[in-house]
Each structure stands twice: as C-alpha cells, then as structure tokens.
Design an enzyme around this catalytic site. Structure first.
Site, PDB file in Angstrom:
ATOM      1  N   GLY A  78     -79.185  24.705  46.307  1.00 41.80           N
ATOM      2  CA  GLY A  78     -79.193  24.679  44.845  1.00 41.80           C
ATOM      3  C   GLY A  78     -77.848  24.252  44.287  1.00 41.80           C
ATOM      4  O   GLY A  78     -77.768  23.521  43.289  1.00 41.80           O
ATOM      5  N   THR A  79     -76.783  24.696  44.915  1.00 48.05           N
ATOM      6  CA  THR A  79     -75.438  24.367  44.444  1.00 48.05           C
ATOM      7  C   THR A  79     -75.223  22.857  44.475  1.00 48.05           C
ATOM      8  O   THR A  79     -74.712  22.270  43.502  1.00 48.05           O
ATOM      9  CB  THR A  79     -74.388  25.080  45.334  1.00 48.05           C
ATOM     10  OG1 THR A  79     -74.632  26.489  45.265  1.00 48.05           O
ATOM     11  CG2 THR A  79     -72.976  24.770  44.894  1.00 48.05           C
ATOM     12  N   ASN A 157     -80.359  34.530  36.973  1.00 46.18           N
ATOM     13  CA  ASN A 157     -80.481  35.200  38.266  1.00 46.18           C
ATOM     14  C   ASN A 157     -80.218  36.696  38.193  1.00 46.18           C
ATOM     15  O   ASN A 157     -80.682  37.450  39.026  1.00 46.18           O
ATOM     16  CB  ASN A 157     -79.563  34.546  39.303  1.00 46.18           C
ATOM     17  CG  ASN A 157     -78.184  34.272  38.776  1.00 46.18           C
ATOM     18  OD1 ASN A 157     -78.020  33.574  37.780  1.00 46.18           O
ATOM     19  ND2 ASN A 157     -77.176  34.825  39.431  1.00 46.18           N
ATOM     20  N   GLN A 185     -84.032  30.010  40.153  1.00 44.38           N
ATOM     21  CA  GLN A 185     -84.743  31.301  40.146  1.00 44.38           C
ATOM     22  C   GLN A 185     -86.150  31.186  39.583  1.00 44.38           C
ATOM     23  O   GLN A 185     -86.970  32.071  39.794  1.00 44.38           O
ATOM     24  CB  GLN A 185     -83.946  32.350  39.340  1.00 44.38           C
ATOM     25  CG  GLN A 185     -82.615  32.726  39.959  1.00 44.38           C
ATOM     26  CD  GLN A 185     -82.748  33.466  41.289  1.00 44.38           C
ATOM     27  OE1 GLN A 185     -83.834  33.930  41.673  1.00 44.38           O
ATOM     28  NE2 GLN A 185     -81.651  33.583  42.016  1.00 44.38           N
ATOM     29  N   GLY A 206     -84.308  26.107  48.372  1.00 40.95           N
ATOM     30  CA  GLY A 206     -85.359  26.539  49.293  1.00 40.95           C
ATOM     31  C   GLY A 206     -85.384  28.033  49.538  1.00 40.95           C
ATOM     32  O   GLY A 206     -86.440  28.659  49.514  1.00 40.95           O
ATOM     33  N   THR A 243     -78.352  12.537  57.506  1.00 36.98           N
ATOM     34  CA  THR A 243     -79.665  12.697  58.151  1.00 36.98           C
ATOM     35  C   THR A 243     -80.367  13.932  57.594  1.00 36.98           C
ATOM     36  O   THR A 243     -79.753  14.991  57.454  1.00 36.98           O
ATOM     37  CB  THR A 243     -79.489  12.808  59.676  1.00 36.98           C
ATOM     38  OG1 THR A 243     -78.860  11.614  60.111  1.00 36.98           O
ATOM     39  CG2 THR A 243     -80.826  12.984  60.387  1.00 36.98           C
ATOM     40  N   CYS A 331     -66.377  41.458  42.749  1.00 32.47           N
ATOM     41  CA  CYS A 331     -65.077  41.977  43.159  1.00 32.47           C
ATOM     42  C   CYS A 331     -64.011  40.914  42.929  1.00 32.47           C
ATOM     43  O   CYS A 331     -63.940  39.927  43.647  1.00 32.47           O
ATOM     44  CB  CYS A 331     -65.129  42.371  44.628  1.00 32.47           C
ATOM     45  SG  CYS A 331     -63.846  43.520  45.061  1.00 32.47           S
TER      46      CYS A 331
HETATM   47  N1  PLP Z   1     -78.425  28.706  40.667  1.00 28.64           N
HETATM   48  C1  PLP Z   1     -78.912  29.945  40.550  1.00 28.64           C
HETATM   49  C2  PLP Z   1     -79.497  30.392  39.252  1.00 28.64           C
HETATM   50  C3  PLP Z   1     -78.868  30.823  41.639  1.00 28.64           C
HETATM   51  O1  PLP Z   1     -79.339  32.061  41.520  1.00 28.64           O
HETATM   52  C4  PLP Z   1     -78.305  30.358  42.856  1.00 28.64           C
HETATM   53  C5  PLP Z   1     -78.183  31.265  44.012  1.00 28.64           C
HETATM   54  O2  PLP Z   1     -78.136  32.459  43.867  1.00 28.64           O
HETATM   55  C6  PLP Z   1     -77.837  29.031  42.934  1.00 28.64           C
HETATM   56  C7  PLP Z   1     -77.905  28.238  41.813  1.00 28.64           C
HETATM   57  C8  PLP Z   1     -77.253  28.489  44.184  1.00 28.64           C
HETATM   58  O3  PLP Z   1     -78.253  28.206  45.132  1.00 28.64           O
HETATM   59  P1  PLP Z   1     -77.856  27.991  46.684  1.00 28.64           P
HETATM   60  O4  PLP Z   1     -77.584  29.341  47.236  1.00 28.64           O
HETATM   61  O5  PLP Z   1     -79.067  27.365  47.283  1.00 28.64           O
HETATM   62  O6  PLP Z   1     -76.683  27.090  46.702  1.00 28.64           O
END
Ligand code: PLP
Length: 394
Positions: A78-79, A157, A185, A206, A243, A331
């Site tokens: 996701g990042t 999240n 989410q 995923g 790949t 933290c």
């Molecule tokens: N965006 C949201 C709203 C998330 O909750 C998260 C992970 O907690 C991410 C992005 C990042 O996803 P990933 O862990 O697949 O990089």
C-alpha cells in the site's frame, strides 16, 4: 492459550483458499512471466486473470483490446501505491504544485507529503472534527487551479471513519485536479466503484484483505499520463519495473475474488460482533468513549478510549489472555504520544492515552468477543485502581 486476533487493520491472515492458489507458483510453475517460453509465458496469463479479479473488486471495468484490466498495476504494498500515486499525479499535472490531503492520513501519504514539501510542493492538510469527519468546506476552499491532486483516504485505519470520496472527486475535477484515495482499509469491506465515481488513482494493500504481505495494487485511470516511481524492465507496461511477485499477485487476485463474493455476508457478521463488543463495553465499563463517525464507519473497526489509563497497559493485560489489539499511541522520543489521528480529532489527552483499536474479521466469533469483554472489565478496573489520574479525575 488460544489467540484471539482483533488486530485486522494491522494485518490479516492469508486465507487457506488464497494460499492454495499460490502454492503451485513457488516450486512447480516458477517461470518468469516475461519469458518467451510457454513455461514462463503461461504464468503471465495467470497474472492477467488476477488483474481482472482485482479490477472487479474496485469497480474498474475497462479492458483493453487483449481483454486485460490494464488500469491495475501491481506494486509491493500500500505504501508504494500511495507514494506512486502522488508522484504520478504531480507529474501528470505540470505547472500545478499543490497537494491537498487530510490531517489523518496514513504515514504512507503524510511522510511522502513532507518529502514533497521539502522539495517545494505546497501541501494542505484538511482538518477533521471531533468525530473524525472531514471539513468539506475547508476542502472546497483549498482545492484550486494550483492543485495537482487531492489525496484522501477512503476509510481511516484507526477509527474506521469513512470519507465522502465521491464528493471529493467532484471537487478535485471541478478545479482540474486529479483525485487519489488510499483505499487500503476499505477494499473488501466497502463497495468501491472506481468507474462510477470517476476516481483517478486508488491504493490497495494485499495483507489487509487476506492476501500475503508484500503485494499491493495501484489503480491508475487510463488516459492520464503515468510517471513510474520504480524504473526497470518492461513489467506492468513500463509503469512499475521489477519481476512480478507472482505467487502473491495470484493470491491477491483470489483474495479480491472472495472479498467481492462474500462482502455483504461478511459485513453483517462482522458489524454484529463489533456492535456487540461496544454494547458490552459501554454497559459494563464507565467513562469510555467510542471514537469516529459512528454513522459512516468500517464494519470491523472500533476505537475505544478508556479514560485515565494507558493504552499500553491495557494491551499488556489483554495480551496475557491471548487477545491481540492495537493502541492509539505512537512511541516517539521515548514518550507515548497519542496518535496524530486522535490529536487531529481533539480527543482529550486523558482519553486519547487509553485508546484501544479493535479490528475484527469474518473469522471472529461471538465467544471471542464475549471473552474479550470479560477480560476487559477486570483489566480496566485494576488499572484504574492504581491510576492517580483516575482518582483525581473522577
Ligand atoms: N494506508 C493505510 C490506510 C494503512 O492502514 C496502511 C497500513 O496499515 C497503509 C496505507 C500501508 O500499507 P502497507 O503496509 O501495505 O504498506
């Protein structure tokens, strides 16, 4: 001791059906999908199948002349999808140098925005109210002819609060800007209709929907010039070099297929459990608050603040009973600061410090929820007995 897993917004279990689909792609069908030979080439066909299943979950109906769902790009997480969306959107709107986002986004957006800001991009963070709802008037005021992209999460999240993304798309497009949503989410839990709302970019991960870690989706609408973040081979039509993570991509396709099939039934089951947990907690424990927009919330997420105690201590007592959840603190520099989400919502410190996020999945049962509530009651009582703040604050 049995594990009771109530931390599904952190990560989810890979479903057995997903794993089963993946297994042949490790030791039997390990060919490189870019290879000319049939051994590798046949894997490429499986990847295209998975791409279609992902597109279906996101309501992305476009198929190219070869029947491929080419608006779906596979990434590593996701990042990466979030970073790439912002990068690509800024490049697609040259002459515009502004990103409009919210104060409660995931660090995958906020930290990338900090980097962009250091490089001279203007970043505006739209505030939220005490329920975590986006200030739509501020959004309308902030999006203008300098804005390249509006980036807002589909669902938060920490609290599960859902943002009105369809409306955000309209606001962005009216100003000639693009619109991205971090749907990490929401995917699999909420109905996502990329075509219906005309969104330009969507991010999915995923491991939040019962596929493995290390694979994600970036939906990028056709017709928008695309600038990759990762350069390399010709994979993903030159939009993401490297790949393919074949087995994980196949698993993600299956996870998306199952999520689409089962979404409505799963939602009912999960929401009933979540409501039962909140009902039990509110009727048995005084001085609590439930955070977020209770009318527009993910079915699986419950953010509960227990006043005058530390979330970490609650987590430890839960952990001793095999219960996994998360706290609403991060933290930083040795002290436990409430999260940026709770701070943006102005949750009082006395409550923010004692915030626990429970996030459920379809695998949870009523017995697990009852056991959790039964553990929470004495744990909170015990912690409050030794809390000077509780004695003072009551
Ligand atoms: N965006 C949201 C709203 C998330 O909750 C998260 C992970 O907690 C991410 C992005 C990042 O996803 P990933 O862990 O697949 O990089």
């Amino acid at each position: 001791m049995k594990t009771i897993y109530l931390d599904n917004n952190a990560t989810t279990a890979v479903r057995p059906e997903v794993l089963e689909k993946m297994l042949p792609f490790f030791c039997e069908r390990y060919g490189n999908p870019s290879s000319i030979h049939t051994f590798g080439g046949s894997v490429a066909a499986e990847i295209e199948e998975a791409r279609c299943r992902c597109a279906e979950l996101l309501g992305a109906g476009f198929r190219d002349r070869d029947g491929k769902a080419s608006e779906i790009i596979f990434t590593s997480c996701g990042t990466e999808s979030d970073n790439t969306a912002l990068h690509a959107a800024l490049k697609a709107r040259p002459g515009r140098n502004k990103v409009v986002t919210s104060a409660v986004e995931h660090p995958a957006i906020l930290h990338y925005c900090e980097k962009l800001n250091r490089e001279g991009v203007e970043v505006v963070k739209i505030p939220v109210d005490e329920r975590g709802r986006l200030d739509m008037e501020a959004l309308k005021r902030s999006v203008d002819e300098k804005t390249a992209v509006v980036s807002l999460m589909w669902a938060n999240n920490e609290t599960g609060t859902i943002f009105p993304i369809a409306e955000a798309v309209k606001i962005a497009h009216a100003a000639g800007a693009l619109c991205h949503s971090d749907a990490v989410q929401a995917a699999g839990k909420e109905l996502i209709d990329a075509d219906g709302i005309g969104i330009d970019f969507l991010s999915v991960s995923g491991h939040k929907l019962h596929a493995p870690k290390g694979v994600g989706i970036l939906f990028a609408r056709r017709g928008i010039p695309f600038a990759p973040l990762i350069w390399g081979g010709h994979q993903e039509r030159m939009r993401r070099g490297g790949t393919e993570n074949v087995a994980s991509v196949i698993g993600l396709g299956e996870a998306c297929r199952l999520a689409r099939l089962e979404r409505e039934t799963a939602r009912k089951h999960i929401a009933a459990l979540r409501d039962h947990l909140e009902q039990e907690v509110s009727s048995r424990i005084p001085r609590i608050r439930i955070n977020g927009d209770l009318e527009h919330r993910l079915c699986n997420t419950s953010s509960i603040s227990f006043e005058y105690i530390e979330g970490e201590s609650i987590l430890m007592l839960l952990d001793m009973n095999g219960i996994c959840a998360s706290s609403g603190s991060a933290c930083t520099t040795g002290s436990l600061e409430p999260s940026h989400v709770l701070r943006a919502m102005n949750v009082p410190y006395t409550a923010a410090h004692g915030t626990i996020r429970f996030s459920l999945s379809a695998a949870n049962t009523l017995e697990e929820i009852d056991f959790t509530a039964a553990c929470l009651v004495p744990a909170i009582e015990r912690l409050r007995q030794i809390s000077p703040y509780w004695r003072e604050g009551k």
